[in-house]
Design a protein around this motif. Sequence first.
Motif, PDB file in Angstrom:
ATOM      1  N   ASN A  40       0.835  -1.209   0.000  1.00  0.00           N
ATOM      2  CA  ASN A  40       0.000   0.000   0.000  1.00  0.00           C
ATOM      3  C   ASN A  40       0.864   1.252   0.000  1.00  0.00           C
ATOM      4  N   ASN A  67       1.430  -8.461  -5.894  1.00  0.00           N
ATOM      5  CA  ASN A  67       0.098  -7.883  -5.704  1.00  0.00           C
ATOM      6  C   ASN A  67      -0.043  -6.382  -5.868  1.00  0.00           C
ATOM      7  N   ASP A  69      -0.479  -5.061  -8.693  1.00  0.00           N
ATOM      8  CA  ASP A  69      -1.563  -4.965  -9.688  1.00  0.00           C
ATOM      9  C   ASP A  69      -2.947  -5.090  -9.041  1.00  0.00           C
ATOM     10  N   LEU A  70      -3.026  -5.896  -7.961  1.00  0.00           N
ATOM     11  CA  LEU A  70      -4.313  -6.042  -7.279  1.00  0.00           C
ATOM     12  C   LEU A  70      -4.787  -4.717  -6.678  1.00  0.00           C
ATOM     13  N   LEU A  71      -3.802  -3.970  -6.152  1.00  0.00           N
ATOM     14  CA  LEU A  71      -4.178  -2.708  -5.496  1.00  0.00           C
ATOM     15  C   LEU A  71      -4.577  -1.630  -6.491  1.00  0.00           C
ATOM     16  N   GLY A  73      -6.071  -2.496  -9.448  1.00  0.00           N
ATOM     17  CA  GLY A  73      -7.160  -3.029 -10.258  1.00  0.00           C
ATOM     18  C   GLY A  73      -6.766  -3.377 -11.678  1.00  0.00           C
ATOM     19  N   THR A  75      -4.905  -6.323 -14.373  1.00  0.00           N
ATOM     20  CA  THR A  75      -4.483  -7.711 -14.503  1.00  0.00           C
ATOM     21  C   THR A  75      -3.478  -7.789 -15.646  1.00  0.00           C
ATOM     22  N   ASN A 236      -8.510  -0.907  -0.875  1.00  0.00           N
ATOM     23  CA  ASN A 236      -7.942  -2.198  -1.312  1.00  0.00           C
ATOM     24  C   ASN A 236      -9.039  -3.074  -1.899  1.00  0.00           C
ATOM     25  N   ASP A 238     -11.802  -2.064  -3.205  1.00  0.00           N
ATOM     26  CA  ASP A 238     -12.277  -1.476  -4.463  1.00  0.00           C
ATOM     27  C   ASP A 238     -11.188  -1.490  -5.547  1.00  0.00           C
ATOM     28  N   GLN A 239      -9.995  -1.907  -5.175  1.00  0.00           N
ATOM     29  CA  GLN A 239      -8.844  -1.965  -6.093  1.00  0.00           C
ATOM     30  C   GLN A 239      -8.538  -0.610  -6.736  1.00  0.00           C
TER      31      GLN A 239
END
Length: 289
Positions: A40, A67, A69-71, A73, A75, A236, A238-239
């Motif tokens: 974060n 991760n 990319d996860l934060l 949104g 891929t 997080n 809501d990405q």
Amino acid sequence: MNDQASKLRSLRKQRSPLKVSDSVRVIAVTSGKGGVGKTNFAVNVSIALGKMGKHVLLVDADLGLANVDLLIGMTPEYNLFHVLNGEKSMSDIIIPGPDGIRIIPGASGLYSLANLTESEIDILIKAFSNIDGPLDFMVIDTGAGISKNVINFVKASNEVIVITTPEHTALADAYAVIKLVYDSVERIHIVINKVDNYKVAEITAQKLISTSKKFLNISLNYLGFVLEDRTVLQSNMDQVPFIDKYPNSLPSKCITNIARKLISDEPDLGPSNQTIGGWIKKLLSFMLK
Ligand SMILES: Nc1ncnc2c1ncn2[C@@H]1O[C@H](COP(=O)(O)OP(=O)(O)OP(=O)(O)O)[C@@H](O)[C@H]1O
Ligand SMILES: [Mg+2]
């Protein structure tokens, strides 16, 4: 053994095509204890620097669980694996993030960095050395723990930001990382995350600063703190990075202050810039040892 030695020799022989003027501030973000907020922090501080007009490359170097990319949104379809096997170039895998930042997505399987062939080493050095466009900062989000992989990413970088929360276990692990890297990096910054108020952060920072001074004789640079706030978890889920989703929230203000402090730190206090080519060569030479 011989094989490793010859890889190291070939690494030393290679010249980076980058000029000195292409050097950037390379900053690894690490913590020791997992889950204290590295990813974060790395994502949001990169965006904050981007908002201030800096050109930032954010590298997801978590070799276990990528991760970043996860934060944000996204891929990503491709990563360093595809560069290594010749399918894609570096510019194909770099994804554009918010506020002009660029992201090298994580490649969870790159555990095998120590087993690269000579030609793969060659590809990797060329790929990193030829990243184009202006660049001021390269921010590296490392994985949890103090494995060789994580520590090598830190040791290859001139600057490191060690994140901790006020908990004893997190603080002890932060100090353990500092002990492992302090003689390799030029500047160690600290950030205290998930605090209720600035006083708790300052007391926590002071513990780390005085222990490091007393036992290692080094001065840590306290960059600031990030307040604990539910908007972080919400963003997080809501990405969307919290600095974009909740720009007026307290954590966003904290991150903005830290980014400002990071910028004002340069250049007189002196962590020297690095070329990215030089950084990747240093990283690989540690990995292959
Ligand atoms: N300032 C904060 N306030 C509230 N929650 C936070 C804050 N910072 C991080 N978190 C929460 O802590 C958890 C871990 O955050 P994050 O994934 O960034 O940590 P990490 O150090 O990268 O973890 P890992 O070691 O697994 O890579 C997440 O659920 C995140 O929402
Ligand atoms: Mg993480």
